[in-house]
Write an enzyme that holds these catalytic residues in place. Structure first.
Site, PDB file in Angstrom:
ATOM      1  N   GLU A 173       0.795  -1.230   0.000  1.00 30.74           N
ATOM      2  CA  GLU A 173       0.000   0.000   0.000  1.00 30.74           C
ATOM      3  C   GLU A 173       0.831   1.285   0.000  1.00 30.74           C
ATOM      4  OE1 GLU A 173      -2.810  -0.347   3.208  1.00 30.74           O
ATOM      5  OE2 GLU A 173      -3.943  -1.905   2.198  1.00 30.74           O
ATOM      6  N   GLU A 372      -5.660  -8.547   0.097  1.00 31.56           N
ATOM      7  CA  GLU A 372      -6.372  -8.224   1.346  1.00 31.56           C
ATOM      8  C   GLU A 372      -7.826  -7.911   1.028  1.00 31.56           C
ATOM      9  OE1 GLU A 372      -4.826  -5.063   3.856  1.00 31.56           O
ATOM     10  OE2 GLU A 372      -2.759  -5.751   3.530  1.00 31.56           O
TER      11      GLU A 372
HETATM   12  O1  IFM Z   1      -4.556  -3.598   8.855  1.00 37.14           O
HETATM   13  C1  IFM Z   1      -4.428  -2.982   7.617  1.00 37.14           C
HETATM   14  C2  IFM Z   1      -3.247  -3.539   6.847  1.00 37.14           C
HETATM   15  O2  IFM Z   1      -2.060  -3.411   7.567  1.00 37.14           O
HETATM   16  C3  IFM Z   1      -3.077  -2.815   5.547  1.00 37.14           C
HETATM   17  N1  IFM Z   1      -4.318  -2.803   4.801  1.00 37.14           N
HETATM   18  C4  IFM Z   1      -5.523  -2.416   5.487  1.00 37.14           C
HETATM   19  C5  IFM Z   1      -5.662  -3.192   6.770  1.00 37.14           C
HETATM   20  C6  IFM Z   1      -6.955  -2.797   7.484  1.00 37.14           C
HETATM   21  O3  IFM Z   1      -6.993  -1.439   7.744  1.00 37.14           O
END
Ligand code: IFM
Length: 469
Positions: A173, A372
């Site tokens: 990210e 994710e």
């Molecule tokens: O917990 C985070 C993760 O570290 C990165 N992406 C989003 C998740 C939820 O906010």
């Protein structure tokens, strides 16, 4: 895949689909002082009064460092065949560059072996935000040197684990690192500079490109199949008023800021012109971009990692917002009637289908991985000791059905990694938000597989997403 099967009979996924869970080092490991680990920017940031809710830190987290075997057994109970986790850079190279810590390497060696013994394939993230503090002291991601140190650290990891790890996520990210870490100061290192955030985001992409170069250079050494990609935080965009051309322009610009600024250069198209103009105007000269940086960054990505949580609805606005890239737009609150997670993020699974199809169209031929996806649902054990988190199960079902629709329409989606395996340290929000398929009681350390975890196990074991009643 038999597309004629309806949800009534369950949704069958392709053979070899990766059913996974995801975590990151600082969020779960704890043991921040163990085995020669160096200090990270998150260790430091958590000590800033008021930075983290409740004064929480990652010092103990889920104790996954010391309970690695138990954690892998938990995954095996969930029936998953893949796991995404990150290596803590300060465990492997404690000061960021130079000396390698053998105990850090030994820990991840054992963890990877344990996963493989249980039939779980590792997807390994190299950078999930825990930068070694000594690098931050020399400018962190604002400094080019950090991208170079990152490539050297990546090379050490490829060498140490590349015989067993095929797939790597270089950076997690980059937009969030720029926005929350460098522009708004809400994440480590807590900087508040628009220009600094643009510089940091560029060096994160440069680090990715340099690491991909290191990976490819090692291909002759028995790592022919190795692949690397970035896990992007991707947000589909929509104009607040579909009939307004000003809102449509704002949504397109915000898409440039959040999505295209990263995807385009990594896929060899250079930075988007509209964004280059915006940054030069809002953040000053981009003279830190050197002549062949875009060639390095554009060396590519073997897959696109999709971190998907929700969408952004945007309207045009007269004034520039102080945060959010200094754009003249407004991100709208959740729309009436749209269900939300406990943090108020809209639950819009159909946008995931659209996003996957868009990526397939814009960057054809590149495999996609949901690195994710998840939500905050604050359910805990009831009187029977079980966690009846029906909303997470419904969330999972809806998002897996969305992935299924994208597969049927031809998007090359290889896997789904639920965020997260276990309730963990959610950065500035501390331990309050619960994202896990497994409930963590932080007082006793007790783990309880939630109903959603049992449901996910049925899907992962059979390769068929069960129908919802
Ligand atoms: O917990 C985070 C993760 O570290 C990165 N992406 C989003 C998740 C939820 O906010």
């Amino acid at each position: 895949m038999n597309s004629r099967l309806t949800d009534g009979a369950g949704l069958p996924f392709p053979e070899g689909f990766r059913w996974g869970t995801a975590t990151s080092a600082y969020q779960v490991e704890g043991a921040t002082g163990a085995d020669g680990r160096g200090e990270s920017i998150w260790d430091r940031f958590c000590r800033v009064p008021g930075a983290i809710e409740n004064g929480d830190t990652g010092d103990v987290a889920c104790e996954s460092y010391g309970r690695a075997e138990e954690q892998v057994r938990l995954m095996a109970r969930l029936g998953t065949n893949a796991h995404r986790f990150s290596l803590a850079w300060p465990r492997i190279v404690p000061t960021g560059a130079g000396r390698v810590e053998p105990r850090g390497i030994a820990h991840y060696d054992r963890f990877i072996d344990l996963l493989l013994e249980h039939g779980i394939s590792p997807l390994v993230t190299l950078y999930h935000w825990d930068l070694p503090q000594p690098l931050q002291d020399r400018g962190g991601w604002r400094a080019r040197e950090t991208a170079e140190a990152f490539a050297a650290y990546a090379g050490i990891c490829f060498e140490a684990f590349g015989d067993r790890v095929r797939d790597w996520v270089t950076v997690n990210e980059p937009w969030i690192v720029g926005l929350l870490g460098h522009q708004l100061g809400l994440h480590a290192p807590g900087e508040k500079s628009l220009a600094g955030s643009v510089q940091a985001m560029h060096h994160l992409l440069l680090g990715h490109g340099l690491a991909v170069g290191a990976l490819r250079a090692g291909r002759g050494a028995g790592r022919e199949a190795a692949r690397a990609g970035i896990a992007y935080s991707l947000f589909p965009h929509a104009p607040a008023d579909p009939g307004s051309s000003a809102d449509a322009a704002a949504a397109h610009a915000s898409d440039g800021y959040v999505n295209r600024w990263f995807l385009d250069p990594v896929h060899g198209r250079g930075y988007p012109d509209d964004m280059l103009r915006h940054w030069e105007e809002a953040a000053g000269k981009l003279d830190f971009i050197q002549a062949d940086d875009l060639e390095t960054i554009g060396a590519g990505s073997d897959f696109i990692g999709v971190n998907y949580y929700t969408r952004r609805i945007v309207s045009a606005h007269e004034e520039r917002s102080p945060g959010d890239g200094a754009w003249p737009w407004k991100v709208e609150p959740p729309q009436p009637g749209v269900p939300c997670t406990d943090l108020g993020w809209e639950i819009v699974p159909e946008e995931l289908t659209a996003l996957l199809l868009r990526l397939h169209e814009d960057y054809p031929g590149v495999p996609l991985m949901i690195t994710e996806n998840g939500g905050i649902f604050d359910d805990g054990p009831g009187e029977d000791g079980a966690v009846h988190d029906e909303r997470r199960t419904r969330f999972l079902h809806a998002h897996l059905a969305a992935v299924h629709r994208a597969l049927e329409a031809g998007a090359p989606v290889e896997g789904y990694f639920h965020w997260s395996l276990i309730d963990n340290f959610e950065w500035a929000m501390g331990y309050r938000p619960r994202f896990g398929l497994v409930h963590l009681d932080r007082t006793t350390g007790r783990r309880t597989v939630k109903d959603s975890g049992h449901w996910y196990a049925r899907a992962a074991r059979s390769g068929v997403v069960p129908p919802m009643r």
